[in-house]
Design a protein around this motif. Structure first.
Motif, PDB file in Angstrom:
ATOM      1  N   GLN A  14       8.096 -15.103   1.258  1.00 52.28           N
ATOM      2  CA  GLN A  14       7.012 -14.589   0.412  1.00 52.28           C
ATOM      3  C   GLN A  14       5.958 -13.905   1.256  1.00 52.28           C
ATOM      4  OE1 GLN A  14       6.403 -18.300  -2.016  1.00 52.28           O
ATOM      5  NE2 GLN A  14       6.575 -16.817  -3.668  1.00 52.28           N
ATOM      6  N   LEU A  15       5.648 -14.503   2.407  1.00 53.71           N
ATOM      7  CA  LEU A  15       4.684 -13.879   3.314  1.00 53.71           C
ATOM      8  C   LEU A  15       5.212 -12.515   3.759  1.00 53.71           C
ATOM      9  CD1 LEU A  15       2.326 -13.758   5.374  1.00 53.71           C
ATOM     10  CD2 LEU A  15       3.845 -14.957   6.964  1.00 53.71           C
ATOM     11  N   LEU A  16       6.463 -12.491   4.216  1.00 53.58           N
ATOM     12  CA  LEU A  16       7.024 -11.236   4.719  1.00 53.58           C
ATOM     13  C   LEU A  16       7.058 -10.176   3.619  1.00 53.58           C
ATOM     14  CD1 LEU A  16       9.983 -12.554   6.933  1.00 53.58           C
ATOM     15  CD2 LEU A  16       7.701 -11.850   7.671  1.00 53.58           C
ATOM     16  N   ALA A  17       7.403 -10.593   2.406  1.00 54.19           N
ATOM     17  CA  ALA A  17       7.461  -9.629   1.299  1.00 54.19           C
ATOM     18  C   ALA A  17       6.074  -9.086   0.989  1.00 54.19           C
ATOM     19  CB  ALA A  17       8.062 -10.286   0.060  1.00 54.19           C
ATOM     20  N   ALA A  18       5.068  -9.978   1.038  1.00 57.27           N
ATOM     21  CA  ALA A  18       3.707  -9.540   0.729  1.00 57.27           C
ATOM     22  C   ALA A  18       3.221  -8.551   1.779  1.00 57.27           C
ATOM     23  CB  ALA A  18       2.770 -10.748   0.650  1.00 57.27           C
ATOM     24  N   VAL A  19       3.567  -8.806   3.042  1.00 60.83           N
ATOM     25  CA  VAL A  19       3.185  -7.876   4.112  1.00 60.83           C
ATOM     26  C   VAL A  19       3.981  -6.568   3.971  1.00 60.83           C
ATOM     27  CG1 VAL A  19       3.247  -7.491   6.622  1.00 60.83           C
ATOM     28  CG2 VAL A  19       2.560  -9.724   5.714  1.00 60.83           C
ATOM     29  N   GLY A  20       5.258  -6.709   3.655  1.00 62.27           N
ATOM     30  CA  GLY A  20       6.157  -5.560   3.732  1.00 62.27           C
ATOM     31  C   GLY A  20       6.183  -4.656   2.521  1.00 62.27           C
ATOM     32  N   GLN A  21       5.840  -5.175   1.337  1.00 60.18           N
ATOM     33  CA  GLN A  21       5.987  -4.366   0.118  1.00 60.18           C
ATOM     34  C   GLN A  21       5.152  -3.076   0.197  1.00 60.18           C
ATOM     35  OE1 GLN A  21       8.138  -4.652  -2.391  1.00 60.18           O
ATOM     36  NE2 GLN A  21       7.277  -2.897  -3.461  1.00 60.18           N
ATOM     37  N   GLY A  22       3.919  -3.215   0.686  1.00 58.87           N
ATOM     38  CA  GLY A  22       3.049  -2.043   0.811  1.00 58.87           C
ATOM     39  C   GLY A  22       3.609  -1.032   1.797  1.00 58.87           C
ATOM     40  N   ARG A  23       4.127  -1.564   2.881  1.00 59.55           N
ATOM     41  CA  ARG A  23       4.691  -0.690   3.899  1.00 59.55           C
ATOM     42  C   ARG A  23       5.925   0.051   3.359  1.00 59.55           C
ATOM     43  NH1 ARG A  23       4.473  -0.918   9.691  1.00 59.55           N
ATOM     44  NH2 ARG A  23       6.442  -0.284  10.624  1.00 59.55           N
ATOM     45  N   LEU A  24       6.739  -0.697   2.636  1.00 63.92           N
ATOM     46  CA  LEU A  24       7.936  -0.099   2.034  1.00 63.92           C
ATOM     47  C   LEU A  24       7.539   1.048   1.102  1.00 63.92           C
ATOM     48  CD1 LEU A  24      11.062  -0.413   1.478  1.00 63.92           C
ATOM     49  CD2 LEU A  24      10.430  -1.934  -0.400  1.00 63.92           C
ATOM     50  N   MET A  25       6.541   0.792   0.260  1.00 63.11           N
ATOM     51  CA  MET A  25       6.115   1.816  -0.698  1.00 63.11           C
ATOM     52  C   MET A  25       5.492   3.011   0.018  1.00 63.11           C
ATOM     53  SD  MET A  25       7.127   1.131  -3.651  1.00 63.11           S
ATOM     54  CE  MET A  25       6.301   2.495  -4.474  1.00 63.11           C
ATOM     55  N   HIS A  26       4.775   2.723   1.109  1.00 63.00           N
ATOM     56  CA  HIS A  26       4.174   3.816   1.872  1.00 63.00           C
ATOM     57  C   HIS A  26       5.265   4.760   2.373  1.00 63.00           C
ATOM     58  CE1 HIS A  26       1.591   5.985   4.589  1.00 63.00           C
ATOM     59  NE2 HIS A  26       2.439   5.726   5.558  1.00 63.00           N
ATOM     60  N   LEU A  27       6.342   4.147   2.906  1.00 60.16           N
ATOM     61  CA  LEU A  27       7.454   4.950   3.397  1.00 60.16           C
ATOM     62  C   LEU A  27       8.063   5.778   2.270  1.00 60.16           C
ATOM     63  CD1 LEU A  27       9.573   2.677   5.737  1.00 60.16           C
ATOM     64  CD2 LEU A  27       8.831   5.023   6.176  1.00 60.16           C
ATOM     65  N   TYR A  28       8.319   5.115   1.158  1.00 57.89           N
ATOM     66  CA  TYR A  28       8.914   5.839   0.022  1.00 57.89           C
ATOM     67  C   TYR A  28       8.012   6.982  -0.424  1.00 57.89           C
ATOM     68  CZ  TYR A  28      12.982   2.939  -1.123  1.00 57.89           C
ATOM     69  OH  TYR A  28      14.204   2.319  -1.124  1.00 57.89           O
ATOM     70  N   ALA A  29       6.713   6.693  -0.553  1.00 59.13           N
ATOM     71  CA  ALA A  29       5.795   7.717  -1.064  1.00 59.13           C
ATOM     72  C   ALA A  29       5.757   8.910  -0.113  1.00 59.13           C
ATOM     73  CB  ALA A  29       4.406   7.118  -1.245  1.00 59.13           C
ATOM     74  N   THR A  30       5.732   8.613   1.192  1.00 61.34           N
ATOM     75  CA  THR A  30       5.630   9.684   2.189  1.00 61.34           C
ATOM     76  C   THR A  30       6.859  10.587   2.137  1.00 61.34           C
ATOM     77  OG1 THR A  30       4.451   8.114   3.575  1.00 61.34           O
ATOM     78  CG2 THR A  30       5.200  10.126   4.640  1.00 61.34           C
ATOM     79  N   ILE A  31       8.035   9.954   2.082  1.00 64.25           N
ATOM     80  CA  ILE A  31       9.260  10.758   2.109  1.00 64.25           C
ATOM     81  C   ILE A  31       9.475  11.460   0.764  1.00 64.25           C
ATOM     82  CG2 ILE A  31      11.755  10.709   2.479  1.00 64.25           C
ATOM     83  CD1 ILE A  31      11.238   8.228   4.292  1.00 64.25           C
ATOM     84  N   ALA A  32       9.163  10.761  -0.328  1.00 62.21           N
ATOM     85  CA  ALA A  32       9.363  11.376  -1.650  1.00 62.21           C
ATOM     86  C   ALA A  32       8.524  12.639  -1.790  1.00 62.21           C
ATOM     87  CB  ALA A  32       9.006  10.376  -2.747  1.00 62.21           C
ATOM     88  N   GLU A  33       7.362  12.621  -1.161  1.00 59.35           N
ATOM     89  CA  GLU A  33       6.464  13.780  -1.254  1.00 59.35           C
ATOM     90  C   GLU A  33       7.128  15.035  -0.685  1.00 59.35           C
ATOM     91  OE1 GLU A  33       2.356  12.449  -0.281  1.00 59.35           O
ATOM     92  OE2 GLU A  33       2.149  14.560   0.329  1.00 59.35           O
ATOM     93  N   LEU A  34       7.971  14.856   0.337  1.00 62.57           N
ATOM     94  CA  LEU A  34       8.683  16.003   0.923  1.00 62.57           C
ATOM     95  C   LEU A  34       9.512  16.713  -0.137  1.00 62.57           C
ATOM     96  CD1 LEU A  34      10.117  14.334   4.170  1.00 62.57           C
ATOM     97  CD2 LEU A  34       8.068  15.762   3.970  1.00 62.57           C
TER      98      LEU A  34
END
Ligand code: GLU
Length: 367
Positions: free
Chosen positions: A73-93
């Motif tokens: 749960q800790l790792l997911a809470a830390v990682g979910q934002g990072r995961l979305m950041h990656l998706y948002a950045t690449i999707a924008e391309l």
């Protein structure tokens, strides 16, 4: 060639990391380019993505993998934002906007939350936004969790009434035996029905990074195909897997949908793992199978499992076959007390009544 489709795409951690320790940027670029391509061809895409736990693990400097729930749960809470950041950045391309939707088992159980989630996803699709769904790991434990994203993707396919569920994974599909230990195993291109033989092929879990294995994929296939959505389990490391599947190419294993597509409410009833079972006597089983009638306490022989009012339960004929699923009007402990009783005795036994039926015909889906 197959017309416009609404497709739910599930990406597991093993696909997103491409066999490495980290979320693999080039792989994400490939996957998003594929999604952009199928959207440009007129299809709708709903993404169910794992990878939050892995992203959190990367961020915190790869702590030892002790997989307690609290640590996940800790790792997911830390990682979910990072995961979305990656998706948002690449999707924008590719000119795509993304939306984060975190769901958990309660969102499928509770009709209001279910409908709200559906409305949000519909709005995303209408506005051309790519919804990216994951389980809300930080808040969900035990019974409240769906537990793995294969199953979650099948629930999402139900929720969105998808035309196709595509699960990309680190295997080429379903094999006649485990290809890692049986070099002569062959790929099964089409599964008409998820039978016990198919279940036997599932073996244990796959990679150590994700949660699932072939077992959860078959479970997902069973849930989705039963509600009328076909499922493709295909390799995630093949270039343009999604566009090729949507163009009609046969890749991986296709699980055919059975029956006609169910109406929305019935999909909802099937959209969760059954919490328990009730065994019927001959007469009650006949009434359910032949007339789709309501189920009365008088016809119940045995109640298995613990469930609340409103939970989905399996309805089993005397010879052991599952004939229907439905929503129980009574708590499992109440059902045990009123089983075999005439409906007019319910109030006398319990001190209250929620009506004469154990499962009302409107809440019943015959299988
Ligand atoms: N929700 C988990 C994650 O994002 C994945 C669950 C699964 O692997 O099925 O890491």
């Amino acid at each position: 060639m197959l017309g416009r489709m609404r497709v739910v795409l599930k990406l597991g951690t093993s696909v997103l990391t491409a066999g490495t320790d980290r979320l693999h940027r080039p792989r994400l670029v490939d996957l998003l380019r594929g999604m952009a391509a199928v959207r440009a061809a007129g299809h709708e895409v709903v993404l169910v993505s794992s990878g939050a736990v892995n992203a959190g693990w990367e961020t915190l400097g790869f702590p030892p993998r002790d997989r307690t729930l609290a640590e996940k749960q800790l790792l997911a809470a830390v990682g979910q934002g990072r995961l979305m950041h990656l998706y948002a950045t690449i999707a924008e391309l590719y000119g795509l906007n993304v939306a984060q939707v975190l769901l958990t088992a309660d969102d499928f159980r509770d009709r209001t939350r279910y409908l709200n989630a559906r409305t949000t996803l519909d709005s995303c699709l209408l506005r051309g936004v790519l919804p990216i769904i994951n389980e809300n790991d930080a808040v969900a434990t035990g019974q409240l969790r769906v537990g793995d994203n294969d199953t979650l993707s099948a629930f999402v396919a139900n929720l969105t009434e998808a035309d196709l569920l595509v699960i990309l994974t680190d295997a080429a599909g379903l094999y006649t035996a485990d290809p890692r230990t049986h070099p002569d195993a062959t790929l099964i291109p089409v599964v008409e029905r998820v039978t016990p033989e198919i279940w036997a092929l599932a073996g244990g879990a796959g990679s150590h990074r994700g949660t699932g294995g072939m077992h959860t994929k078959i479970q997902a296939a069973e849930i989705a195909t039963r509600a009328g959505t076909p499922v493709v389990v295909a390799p995630g490391d093949v270039a343009d897997a999604l566009p090729r599947i949507l163009a009609g190419e046969s890749l991986g294993t296709r699980f055919l949908a059975h029956g006609t597509r169910l109406e929305a409410r019935k999909r909802w009833i099937l959209a969760e793992i059954a919490a328990g079972s009730i065994m019927l006597d001959e007469g009650a089983a006949k009434a359910v199978v032949e007339r789709g009638g309501s189920l009365l306490p008088a016809g119940i022989r045995q109640v298995e499992g613990e469930f609340e009012r409103g939970h989905t339960i399996r309805i089993i004929a005397p010879e052991g076959r599952e004939i229907a699923r439905g929503l129980s009007r009574y708590h499992s402990s109440d059902l045990r007390r009123i089983q075999g009783h005439h409906s007019r005795e319910i109030e006398g036994v319990l001190g209250y009544t929620f009506g004469p039926e154990a499962v009302h015909r409107d809440d019943l889906v015959r299988l």
